[in-house]
Design a protein around this motif. Structure first.
Motif, mmCIF file in Angstrom:
data_model
loop_
_atom_site.group_PDB
_atom_site.id
_atom_site.type_symbol
_atom_site.label_atom_id
_atom_site.label_comp_id
_atom_site.label_asym_id
_atom_site.label_seq_id
_atom_site.Cartn_x
_atom_site.Cartn_y
_atom_site.Cartn_z
ATOM 1 N N VAL A 5 0.837 -1.205 0.000
ATOM 2 C CA VAL A 5 0.000 0.000 0.000
ATOM 3 C C VAL A 5 0.860 1.238 0.000
ATOM 4 O O VAL A 5 0.609 2.204 -0.753
ATOM 5 C CB VAL A 5 -0.945 -0.013 1.217
ATOM 6 C CG1 VAL A 5 -1.630 1.345 1.398
ATOM 7 C CG2 VAL A 5 -1.983 -1.114 1.084
ATOM 8 N N ASN A 6 1.902 1.245 0.815
ATOM 9 C CA ASN A 6 2.807 2.392 0.888
ATOM 10 C C ASN A 6 3.561 2.588 -0.426
ATOM 11 O O ASN A 6 3.719 3.721 -0.895
ATOM 12 C CB ASN A 6 3.802 2.196 2.035
ATOM 13 C CG ASN A 6 4.702 3.387 2.218
ATOM 14 O OD1 ASN A 6 4.252 4.492 2.498
ATOM 15 N ND2 ASN A 6 6.009 3.166 2.078
ATOM 16 N N SER A 7 4.018 1.489 -1.030
ATOM 17 C CA SER A 7 4.788 1.589 -2.278
ATOM 18 C C SER A 7 3.963 2.115 -3.441
ATOM 19 O O SER A 7 4.480 2.740 -4.360
ATOM 20 C CB SER A 7 5.391 0.232 -2.639
ATOM 21 O OG SER A 7 4.383 -0.674 -3.083
ATOM 22 N N LEU A 8 2.656 1.855 -3.396
ATOM 23 C CA LEU A 8 1.763 2.317 -4.460
ATOM 24 C C LEU A 8 1.229 3.717 -4.197
ATOM 25 O O LEU A 8 0.499 4.274 -5.027
ATOM 26 C CB LEU A 8 0.590 1.341 -4.627
ATOM 27 C CG LEU A 8 0.937 -0.062 -5.117
ATOM 28 C CD1 LEU A 8 -0.301 -0.950 -5.167
ATOM 29 C CD2 LEU A 8 1.591 -0.010 -6.512
ATOM 30 N N GLY A 9 1.579 4.277 -3.052
ATOM 31 C CA GLY A 9 1.157 5.637 -2.740
ATOM 32 C C GLY A 9 -0.320 5.778 -2.437
ATOM 33 O O GLY A 9 -0.897 6.853 -2.603
ATOM 34 N N ILE A 10 -0.927 4.687 -1.941
ATOM 35 C CA ILE A 10 -2.346 4.742 -1.594
ATOM 36 C C ILE A 10 -2.505 5.363 -0.221
ATOM 37 O O ILE A 10 -1.898 4.888 0.741
ATOM 38 C CB ILE A 10 -2.975 3.340 -1.630
ATOM 39 C CG1 ILE A 10 -2.837 2.739 -3.035
ATOM 40 C CG2 ILE A 10 -4.435 3.385 -1.188
ATOM 41 C CD1 ILE A 10 -3.303 1.299 -3.134
ATOM 42 N N LYS A 11 -3.275 6.400 -0.133
ATOM 43 C CA LYS A 11 -3.443 7.117 1.123
ATOM 44 C C LYS A 11 -4.603 6.521 1.922
ATOM 45 O O LYS A 11 -5.671 6.220 1.364
ATOM 46 C CB LYS A 11 -3.731 8.600 0.873
ATOM 47 C CG LYS A 11 -2.632 9.298 0.075
ATOM 48 C CD LYS A 11 -1.296 9.253 0.792
ATOM 49 C CE LYS A 11 -0.204 9.987 -0.011
ATOM 50 N NZ LYS A 11 1.108 9.876 0.677
ATOM 51 N N PRO A 12 -4.421 6.305 3.215
ATOM 52 C CA PRO A 12 -5.497 5.792 4.070
ATOM 53 C C PRO A 12 -6.729 6.692 4.013
ATOM 54 O O PRO A 12 -6.620 7.898 3.952
ATOM 55 C CB PRO A 12 -4.891 5.770 5.463
ATOM 56 C CG PRO A 12 -3.393 5.712 5.225
ATOM 57 C CD PRO A 12 -3.171 6.514 3.983
ATOM 58 N N GLU A 13 -7.872 6.079 4.040
ATOM 59 C CA GLU A 13 -9.143 6.829 3.990
ATOM 60 C C GLU A 13 -9.648 7.124 5.398
ATOM 61 O O GLU A 13 -9.400 6.376 6.324
ATOM 62 C CB GLU A 13 -10.192 6.012 3.232
ATOM 63 C CG GLU A 13 -9.839 5.793 1.771
ATOM 64 C CD GLU A 13 -10.933 5.060 1.018
ATOM 65 O OE1 GLU A 13 -11.915 4.601 1.672
ATOM 66 O OE2 GLU A 13 -10.842 4.940 -0.210
#
Length: 365
Positions: free
Chosen positions: A357-365
């Motif tokens: 998740v961090n590597s793909l740059g997905i931000k927590p909702e």
């Protein structure tokens, strides 16, 4: 039943091995039988009265010794009926019911990307009568959502893993033939606009799989969120979207109807059900060595003997030839492990996918 005769000051025990009245009777304890003479009647009355009172108390040890299970078990499936998780739960649950001697009732609780059903499980009584089937999405969720109604690692007790399955990249059968992955990549690179890939929502395994795929294949893809694989696959089959990552179980009916075709499977080997479809490793997509998985869990404070009994029933069910036959066409490799191993596996998966998740740059909702 213990009957106290206050006039003759003797006891009779009905429903036990012996029923006696004056001048002597049998005291039936947990592990032995004592002969009691008339001289002990006063003491016996005291014992009998205490035992009678204890039997009336909620949660008395006499009741706690009832064999497990003594009533139906509810198995929560945190998705709608018909998907791969539901199919697996019903096959395994039916076999478990045969082994445990009590029904295992499937309770579909879709909502909140699978979190609603699991939340209901962790907040239920820790008595072994409410279980849930979880999957990879539940290990990913803590990295996606800032506010979780439960802690999957600390609020649940793993019983066993159930199985694993590769994901399949599926596309419209009108545009491609099975296994034509290179053609899909070529089309994506020359397209005027990014090809659209359906996902089952932010942070779903289909979303992360598509993100890893785009990154490693060096493609620009547009992610379109859906509320599950069923509606996403319908639009892929209609040509509205370019593709979707899902399990073979989810796509099997549309495969059979010739509406969609598989281009690749995740992991390092092909699967017998799709023998002409290359694996991710064959295509040089080495970060895509993963798949969907399922596990059976209970509330965290369920007593260990009950967890052990459930694990035994689960392992037996997964070895059941009828269950294996029912699941084999879905490319799900069934497999059980100990509760401790299952707990460690879920924890390791949560850590692994937090990094993705961090590597793909997905931000927590």
């Amino acid at each position: 039943m213990i009957v106290i005769d206050l006039d003759s000051k003797v006891l009779s025990f009905t429903g036990l091995r012996n029923t006696r009245t004056a001048p002597w009777c049998w005291w039936v304890g947990p592990t032995n039988i004592e002969r009691t003479t008339a001289m002990d009647r006063r003491s016996l009355l005291q014992k009998g009265g205490a035992a009678s009172a204890a039997m009336l108390l909620p949660g008395a040890s006499l009741w706690a010794q009832a064999p497990y299970p003594d009533r139906p078990i509810k198995l929560i499936v945190p998705w709608s009926a018909g998907g791969s998780t539901d199919v697996l739960a019903r096959a395994v649950g039916q076999s478990m019911a045969d082994g445990l001697g009590k029904p295992v009732v499937i309770d579909n609780r879709p909502g909140a990307a699978g979190r609603l059903g699991v939340d209901a499980m962790v907040k239920s009584a820790a008595d072994g009568y409410t279980l849930a089937i979880i999957e990879l999405a539940h290990a990913i969720a803590p990295s996606i959502y800032q506010k979780m109604p439960y802690d999957i690692m600390n609020d649940s007790a793993a019983i066993s893993t159930l199985g694993v399955s590769p994901l399949v990249l599926v596309v419209d059968a009108q545009k491609y033939q099975a296994g034509q992955h290179q053609k899909f990549v070529a089309d994506a690179k020359k397209a005027a606009e990014p090809l659209s890939i359906a996902t089952s929502g932010t942070g779903s395994i289909s979303h992360l799989a598509a993100g890893l795929y785009a990154k490693e294949a060096k493609l620009e893809l547009q992610m379109i969120p859906y509320k599950g694989s069923a509606p996403a696959l319908t639009d892929v089959a209609a040509g509205v979207l370019s593709g979707h990552f899902c399990t073979l179980a989810s796509a099997s009916s549309l495969f059979s109807a010739g509406k969609i075709v598989p281009l690749m499977v995740t992991g390092n080997r092909r699967v017998p059900q799709l023998a002409n479809v290359p694996s991710a490793s064959e295509l040089g997509l080495n970060t895509m060595d993963f798949g969907q998985w399922w596990a059976l869990v209970a509330p965290v404070k369920v007593p260990k003997p009950i967890i052990t009994a459930l694990h035994k029933a689960t392992a037996t069910a997964l070895a059941d030839k009828q269950v294996q036959s029912r699941i084999s066409s879905l490319a799900i490799q069934l497999g059980s492990c100990s509760p401790d191993e299952a707990q460690a596996f879920i924890r390791a998966e949560a850590i692994k996918w937090a990094k993705v998740v961090n590597s793909l740059g997905i931000k927590p909702e």
